[in-house]
Design a protein around this motif. Sequence first.
Motif, PDB file in Angstrom:
ATOM      1  N   GLY A 207       0.818  -1.196   0.000  1.00 56.94           N
ATOM      2  CA  GLY A 207       0.000   0.000   0.000  1.00 56.94           C
ATOM      3  C   GLY A 207       0.853   1.246   0.000  1.00 56.94           C
ATOM      4  O   GLY A 207       2.084   1.178  -0.069  1.00 56.94           O
ATOM      5  N   ALA A 208       0.197   2.392   0.073  1.00 59.84           N
ATOM      6  CA  ALA A 208       0.918   3.666   0.106  1.00 59.84           C
ATOM      7  C   ALA A 208      -0.023   4.737   0.639  1.00 59.84           C
ATOM      8  O   ALA A 208      -1.252   4.595   0.608  1.00 59.84           O
ATOM      9  CB  ALA A 208       1.418   4.047  -1.285  1.00 59.84           C
ATOM     10  N   TYR A 220      -4.739   6.005   2.696  1.00 59.36           N
ATOM     11  CA  TYR A 220      -3.904   4.824   2.492  1.00 59.36           C
ATOM     12  C   TYR A 220      -4.734   3.787   1.750  1.00 59.36           C
ATOM     13  O   TYR A 220      -5.868   3.475   2.149  1.00 59.36           O
ATOM     14  CB  TYR A 220      -3.437   4.246   3.829  1.00 59.36           C
ATOM     15  CG  TYR A 220      -2.507   3.063   3.692  1.00 59.36           C
ATOM     16  CD1 TYR A 220      -1.133   3.260   3.582  1.00 59.36           C
ATOM     17  CD2 TYR A 220      -2.991   1.760   3.658  1.00 59.36           C
ATOM     18  CE1 TYR A 220      -0.264   2.174   3.445  1.00 59.36           C
ATOM     19  CE2 TYR A 220      -2.129   0.675   3.522  1.00 59.36           C
ATOM     20  CZ  TYR A 220      -0.775   0.890   3.413  1.00 59.36           C
ATOM     21  OH  TYR A 220       0.071  -0.173   3.274  1.00 59.36           O
ATOM     22  N   ALA A 222      -4.294   0.187  -1.271  1.00 64.69           N
ATOM     23  CA  ALA A 222      -3.454  -0.761  -1.993  1.00 64.69           C
ATOM     24  C   ALA A 222      -3.515  -0.438  -3.486  1.00 64.69           C
ATOM     25  O   ALA A 222      -4.333   0.382  -3.917  1.00 64.69           O
ATOM     26  CB  ALA A 222      -3.950  -2.183  -1.732  1.00 64.69           C
ATOM     27  N   PRO A 223      -2.673  -1.067  -4.306  1.00 59.66           N
ATOM     28  CA  PRO A 223      -2.752  -0.828  -5.752  1.00 59.66           C
ATOM     29  C   PRO A 223      -4.113  -1.189  -6.333  1.00 59.66           C
ATOM     30  O   PRO A 223      -4.601  -0.540  -7.252  1.00 59.66           O
ATOM     31  CB  PRO A 223      -1.648  -1.729  -6.323  1.00 59.66           C
ATOM     32  CG  PRO A 223      -0.657  -1.863  -5.208  1.00 59.66           C
ATOM     33  CD  PRO A 223      -1.497  -1.897  -3.953  1.00 59.66           C
ATOM     34  N   TRP A 404      -2.730   4.115  -9.745  1.00 61.19           N
ATOM     35  CA  TRP A 404      -1.733   3.819  -8.712  1.00 61.19           C
ATOM     36  C   TRP A 404      -0.475   4.659  -8.925  1.00 61.19           C
ATOM     37  O   TRP A 404       0.100   5.189  -7.967  1.00 61.19           O
ATOM     38  CB  TRP A 404      -1.405   2.332  -8.729  1.00 61.19           C
ATOM     39  CG  TRP A 404      -0.343   1.945  -7.743  1.00 61.19           C
ATOM     40  CD1 TRP A 404       0.924   1.509  -8.018  1.00 61.19           C
ATOM     41  CD2 TRP A 404      -0.447   1.970  -6.318  1.00 61.19           C
ATOM     42  NE1 TRP A 404       1.609   1.242  -6.865  1.00 61.19           N
ATOM     43  CE2 TRP A 404       0.791   1.520  -5.798  1.00 61.19           C
ATOM     44  CE3 TRP A 404      -1.468   2.314  -5.433  1.00 61.19           C
ATOM     45  CZ2 TRP A 404       1.045   1.415  -4.433  1.00 61.19           C
ATOM     46  CZ3 TRP A 404      -1.220   2.210  -4.064  1.00 61.19           C
ATOM     47  CH2 TRP A 404       0.019   1.765  -3.583  1.00 61.19           C
ATOM     48  N   VAL A 408       0.744   7.249  -5.789  1.00 64.12           N
ATOM     49  CA  VAL A 408       1.973   7.196  -4.994  1.00 64.12           C
ATOM     50  C   VAL A 408       2.765   8.494  -5.067  1.00 64.12           C
ATOM     51  O   VAL A 408       3.620   8.758  -4.213  1.00 64.12           O
ATOM     52  CB  VAL A 408       2.865   6.000  -5.411  1.00 64.12           C
ATOM     53  CG1 VAL A 408       2.142   4.692  -5.165  1.00 64.12           C
ATOM     54  CG2 VAL A 408       3.310   6.114  -6.862  1.00 64.12           C
ATOM     55  N   VAL A 415       8.072   5.616  -2.412  1.00 62.84           N
ATOM     56  CA  VAL A 415       7.327   4.352  -2.346  1.00 62.84           C
ATOM     57  C   VAL A 415       7.981   3.368  -3.306  1.00 62.84           C
ATOM     58  O   VAL A 415       8.131   3.669  -4.491  1.00 62.84           O
ATOM     59  CB  VAL A 415       5.845   4.557  -2.737  1.00 62.84           C
ATOM     60  CG1 VAL A 415       5.096   3.233  -2.721  1.00 62.84           C
ATOM     61  CG2 VAL A 415       5.181   5.552  -1.806  1.00 62.84           C
ATOM     62  N   GLY A 419       4.431  -0.786  -4.132  1.00 67.89           N
ATOM     63  CA  GLY A 419       3.895  -0.401  -2.835  1.00 67.89           C
ATOM     64  C   GLY A 419       4.779  -0.875  -1.696  1.00 67.89           C
ATOM     65  O   GLY A 419       5.687  -1.698  -1.883  1.00 67.89           O
TER      66      GLY A 419
END
Length: 424
Positions: A207-208, A220, A222-223, A404, A408, A415, A419
Motif C-alpha cells: 500500500g501507500a 492509504y 493498496a494498488p 496507482w 503514490v 514508495v 507499494g
Amino acid sequence: MGRFTRGGAMAGALVLAASLALAGCGGDQKKEVEFVGGTVATPSAGAATPAQSDGASPSAPTADGLTVSPADGAKGRPVSTEISADLPGGGKVSSVTLTTGDGKQVGGKMRLDGSSWVPSSALKYNTRYKATVTGTGADGQPRQGVSTFTTMAKPKSMIGSGLYLFDDRTYGVAMPVVAEFSPGIPKKDRAAVQKRMFVKTDPPQPGAWHWVSNGTQAYYRAPEYWQPGTTLSVRIALAGIPLSNGRYGNVDRSATAKIGRAFEMKVDNATKQMEVFQGGQLIKTLPVSLGKKSTPSSSGTMVVMEKKEKTVFDTMDEPDPANQYRTEIDFAQRLTWGGEYIHAAPWSEGVQGRRNVSHGCVNVSMAMGRWLFAQTKVGDPITVKGTPRKLEPGNGWTAWSLTWADFVKGSAVPVPQGGSGPLV
C-alpha cells in the motif's frame, strides 16, 4: 444534492467522523461524522527510516561504545520519542527495554528497517524513563547502553485529528484508511508524520499514503481494491509529534476492522444505467437519473461514506433560487463532501434511464433505493463516467479516483515499486 460548501469541508469531515468516526466540528445533515479512535500506519518506502529525533538532545556514547538516543539525562522529550542506538563500526540491536521510574515496562516494537524502537503507545507527559539497549557489535561482542530521559510537559498548542475507521466494523473493498488533520500538516512535516502512521493488512497487501487538501487528509490504499476478508490494523501515532508551526500532535488513534465481500456499482451517463456487481459478477442493472446540465454529477470513482435511511436535504441558503429546496430523502448514501449521494427519488422515476434531472446525485427509484441500501456497506465503490464534471480530489474519499502511479506521487516518502509494507 445535499448542500455543502467546500470551505466547510474540514468541519464536515471532522463531523462525518462524528457519525463515521469520533470527533466533530459542527455541520449540516450532510456532514455528520465522528472520528473513530484509531490510528494510521503509513507503510513508507523501502528506504531506511531515520530514528525520530523530535529535536532531541544528541546521543552520548556509553562506556562500552554503544550510543543510545535519547541521550542520558535528556529532558523535555516529546511523547512520540522512539529509542535508537548506534554501534560504532556496525552491528545490530537485539533488544530494547523501556521502563518508567517505578519500574513499569513499556511495550513496543522495532521498525522493520531496524532504525528505531517504537513504543506501542504514546509516552506520558512529565515522566522519567529508562531505556536499556543491547546489541552485538561488528566484532561479535555484546554491547549494552542505558539512558535515562524525561518527557516534556503537555503542550498547549495541538492539532485536531481523526481516523475514519471503527473497531470491529466491516467495510467495502474500496474503504481507504483516512486520516484527518486540523489544521493541515505543513508540507515539511508530512514525512515525519507519515512515518508514524502504521497500517498492517492480513493477508499482507502492499500500500501507500497520499496527502490531499493542503495536508488536511491522508489516504492509504493498496494498488487494487482490498482482498475480501482482509483485516486492517491501523495506528496513527500522532501524539506529541512536534510540527514546524509550533503545534504538536494531539492523540494516538487506532482501529482494527474487516473488509467484506466484493461489491461494486458502475454508472454510465451515456446509458443512464447502473450496473451492480458482487464477487465480480453482474447481479443487477437499474436505471438512474444523474445531475442536470447546470448541476452535473461528478465522474470518477467514489466510495460510500455514510448511509442514512431517512434524512433532509436543505439548500435554502444557496444564492441561486433555482437550487433552493428542502426535501425529505429516503435511502441516502453519501459519496462526496460536496453533497452528492445515491438516493431514492420517486419524483424522477418517470425519467430515470432517459434524462438527467438531479442536482448532482444519482437518483434511483424507491424500490431500487431500498434494495441498494440493504446491499451496500460503507467503503463500497461506485464509478460514474461520462459526465462533464470531474471528481475533485479531496471531495469525499477520492483515493481511488487516481491511478496507482499517480496515487503514490502524493506520498511524503518514496514508495518502492508495487507499494510498501508495514513499518513495524
